[in-house]
Design an enzyme around this catalytic site. Sequence first.
Site, PDB file in Angstrom:
ATOM      1  N   SER A 130      12.121  -1.506  -4.489  1.00 62.05           N
ATOM      2  CA  SER A 130      12.228  -1.349  -3.434  1.00 62.05           C
ATOM      3  C   SER A 130      12.804  -2.060  -2.276  1.00 62.05           C
ATOM      4  O   SER A 130      12.786  -3.295  -2.282  1.00 62.05           O
ATOM      5  CB  SER A 130      10.647  -1.231  -2.762  1.00 62.05           C
ATOM      6  OG  SER A 130      10.525  -0.430  -1.419  1.00 62.05           O
ATOM      7  N   LYS A 185       5.112   2.098  -7.559  1.00 64.73           N
ATOM      8  CA  LYS A 185       6.433   2.544  -6.547  1.00 64.73           C
ATOM      9  C   LYS A 185       5.938   3.780  -5.916  1.00 64.73           C
ATOM     10  O   LYS A 185       6.276   3.976  -4.654  1.00 64.73           O
ATOM     11  CB  LYS A 185       7.640   2.428  -7.209  1.00 64.73           C
ATOM     12  CG  LYS A 185       8.705   2.804  -6.513  1.00 64.73           C
ATOM     13  CD  LYS A 185       8.963   2.000  -5.489  1.00 64.73           C
ATOM     14  CE  LYS A 185      10.346   2.137  -4.750  1.00 64.73           C
ATOM     15  NZ  LYS A 185      10.824   3.531  -4.102  1.00 64.73           N
ATOM     16  N   HIS A 188       3.788   3.118  -3.097  1.00 61.19           N
ATOM     17  CA  HIS A 188       4.349   2.433  -2.058  1.00 61.19           C
ATOM     18  C   HIS A 188       5.268   3.465  -1.040  1.00 61.19           C
ATOM     19  O   HIS A 188       5.138   3.319   0.250  1.00 61.19           O
ATOM     20  CB  HIS A 188       5.280   1.537  -2.618  1.00 61.19           C
ATOM     21  CG  HIS A 188       6.396   1.108  -1.809  1.00 61.19           C
ATOM     22  ND1 HIS A 188       7.638   1.753  -1.440  1.00 61.19           N
ATOM     23  CD2 HIS A 188       6.514   0.112  -0.773  1.00 61.19           C
ATOM     24  CE1 HIS A 188       8.414   1.146  -0.451  1.00 61.19           C
ATOM     25  NE2 HIS A 188       7.755  -0.088   0.036  1.00 61.19           N
ATOM     26  N   ASN A 189       5.766   4.313  -1.882  1.00 57.23           N
ATOM     27  CA  ASN A 189       6.759   5.508  -1.047  1.00 57.23           C
ATOM     28  C   ASN A 189       5.580   6.202  -0.265  1.00 57.23           C
ATOM     29  O   ASN A 189       6.031   6.911   0.832  1.00 57.23           O
ATOM     30  CB  ASN A 189       7.527   6.304  -1.838  1.00 57.23           C
ATOM     31  CG  ASN A 189       8.878   5.356  -2.487  1.00 57.23           C
ATOM     32  OD1 ASN A 189       8.925   4.240  -2.363  1.00 57.23           O
ATOM     33  ND2 ASN A 189       9.823   5.959  -2.488  1.00 57.23           N
ATOM     34  N   GLU A 192       4.835   4.467   2.749  1.00 53.07           N
ATOM     35  CA  GLU A 192       5.849   4.509   3.737  1.00 53.07           C
ATOM     36  C   GLU A 192       6.113   5.946   4.290  1.00 53.07           C
ATOM     37  O   GLU A 192       6.363   6.022   5.707  1.00 53.07           O
ATOM     38  CB  GLU A 192       7.318   4.253   2.595  1.00 53.07           C
ATOM     39  CG  GLU A 192       8.355   4.583   3.252  1.00 53.07           C
ATOM     40  CD  GLU A 192       9.590   4.343   2.293  1.00 53.07           C
ATOM     41  OE1 GLU A 192       9.619   3.896   1.289  1.00 53.07           O
ATOM     42  OE2 GLU A 192      10.355   5.451   2.166  1.00 53.07           O
TER      43      GLU A 192
HETATM   44  C1  6PG Z   1      12.622   2.230  -1.304  1.00 53.22           C
HETATM   45  C2  6PG Z   1      12.666   3.724  -0.542  1.00 53.22           C
HETATM   46  C3  6PG Z   1      13.441   4.511  -1.581  1.00 53.22           C
HETATM   47  C4  6PG Z   1      13.375   6.015  -1.154  1.00 53.22           C
HETATM   48  C5  6PG Z   1      14.452   6.292  -0.263  1.00 53.22           C
HETATM   49  C6  6PG Z   1      14.442   7.879   0.068  1.00 53.22           C
HETATM   50  O1  6PG Z   1      11.397   1.726  -1.376  1.00 53.22           O
HETATM   51  O2  6PG Z   1      13.631   1.616  -1.270  1.00 53.22           O
HETATM   52  O3  6PG Z   1      11.393   4.232  -0.471  1.00 53.22           O
HETATM   53  O4  6PG Z   1      12.939   4.290  -2.912  1.00 53.22           O
HETATM   54  O5  6PG Z   1      13.336   6.853  -2.147  1.00 53.22           O
HETATM   55  O6  6PG Z   1      14.254   5.649   0.997  1.00 53.22           O
HETATM   56  O7  6PG Z   1      13.067   8.169   0.354  1.00 53.22           O
HETATM   57  P1  6PG Z   1      12.768   9.728   0.617  1.00 53.22           P
HETATM   58  O8  6PG Z   1      13.942  10.699   0.873  1.00 53.22           O
HETATM   59  O9  6PG Z   1      11.500  10.308  -0.025  1.00 53.22           O
HETATM   60  O10 6PG Z   1      12.174   9.567   2.231  1.00 53.22           O
END
Ligand code: 6PG
Length: 479
Positions: A130, A185, A188-189, A192
């Site tokens: 990430s 991960k 985590h997303n 996010e």
């Molecule tokens: C990271 C981000 C990355 C993510 C992209 C697009 O941890 O570096 O979370 O892995 O996949 O930023 O994310 P979305 O298209 O799902 O918003």
Amino acid sequence: MSTSAQIGVTGLAVMGRNLARNFARNGYTVAVHNRTATRTRELVAEFGHEGDFVAAETAKEFVAALERPRRLVIMVKAGDPTDAVIQEFAPLLEPGDMIIDGGNAHFADTRRRERELREQGIHFVGTGISGGEEGALHGPSIMPGGSKESYEPLGPMLEKISAKAQDGAPCVTHVGPDGAGHFVKMVHNGIEYADMQLIGEAYQLLRDVAGYSPARIADIFRTWNTGRLDSYLIEITAEVLSHVDAATGKPFVDVVVDQAEQKGTGRWTVQIALDLGVPVSGIAEAVFARSLSGHAALREASRGLAGPKPAALDEAEAAVFADRVEQALYASKIVSYTQGFHEIAAGSAEYGWDIDLGAVSAIWRGGCIIRAAFLDRIRAAYDARPDLPSLLSDETFAREIAAAQDDWREVLVAATRQGVAAPGFAAALAYYDALRAERLPAALTQGQRDFFGAHTYRRVDRDGSFHTLWGGDRSEASA
Ligand code: 6PG
């Protein structure tokens, strides 16, 4: 061909290229390979001065360049492309070698791949990485799964290239076996997404109810970034909101089409939470908000529906409201992280991963997209009580959320009265109120299910399952 490369990277799009550069900059000899060889040549031509690269034009050359046990990082799209690369390289590898998958793979795919390759004596290390392109180059947060044995030779290399937290600790740990790294991960997303949704709702409320301009809201976010909301996402939000579109001179945020896209990891987080029975309502509302924003025709058809139009507050009231929004944002953030860590704990129990939640929050303190001072507090909470039932059980967070109560509720009153959608704030508060409720309407749900489906219910005053004869004399029978 040299066999001196300590690590190899195949898949040299921006993330793969930057990761290879990061390894080289940290003193490793890096074998590099890409399906189209020009990319390999371009990388070495442009960045060869940064360290030792061994350019490999074929899969065979690439494998031959790697010292034993071979460590081969694949940085290709999740899904079939990853399977294709594994099928290309696995036959060339020997027992003890390892394949590290740094893509955003679904953890179930990683578990399958790890199982299949383990039969060939090959370690498969599904690894969440990430921090985007910048992170890959300067130091990401790294979440490797796979076997403990694989982490012995690989861990020190990842620790060297990872981001470092403020206390200097590398933002990498062995998360747990097989798919644990990709699972973490994924969550985590999901967190996010929730973070971004809550920030978006705070922005919209400050825009529509406080009546502030994007530039003024940017200043507010900058101020918030000096306090408990200090984080990468708050920092970049101020940058995005203060950006002026060169072509029109308008605030950048006003010229962007308001339809959010998503590659899918947030969606996976909710799907898996549904299977695990974990309420991640904040993450779910963030995913649904992105989906709703994309239904342009439906939104167009609904535009005339009855409802209030926000009326901006006067200056003094707006200043008070902005402080209330900070409280609501922080309280809702605590709830979203509570839900995300609950899902990690549930996944760990389901798959027998024994994930250390304190260690996960520690490696999220730097490098990753949700990096924040806040994560130090979460780590302290789990280090103090590894068996913490919920982040809300931590007395510091409980005290802070208690202090935010009135403002959090007032913000939702204003949002409701002014017709500003705040599904993340509302879901967080509903989760919080449901968790602390003496009784929930689930009792009625059980009665309804027993009425129409004879699905039985339990009683508060004695053990066992029961069924009421709703169609007869309504007597109760033990089920
Ligand atoms: C990271 C981000 C990355 C993510 C992209 C697009 O941890 O570096 O979370 O892995 O996949 O930023 O994310 P979305 O298209 O799902 O918003």
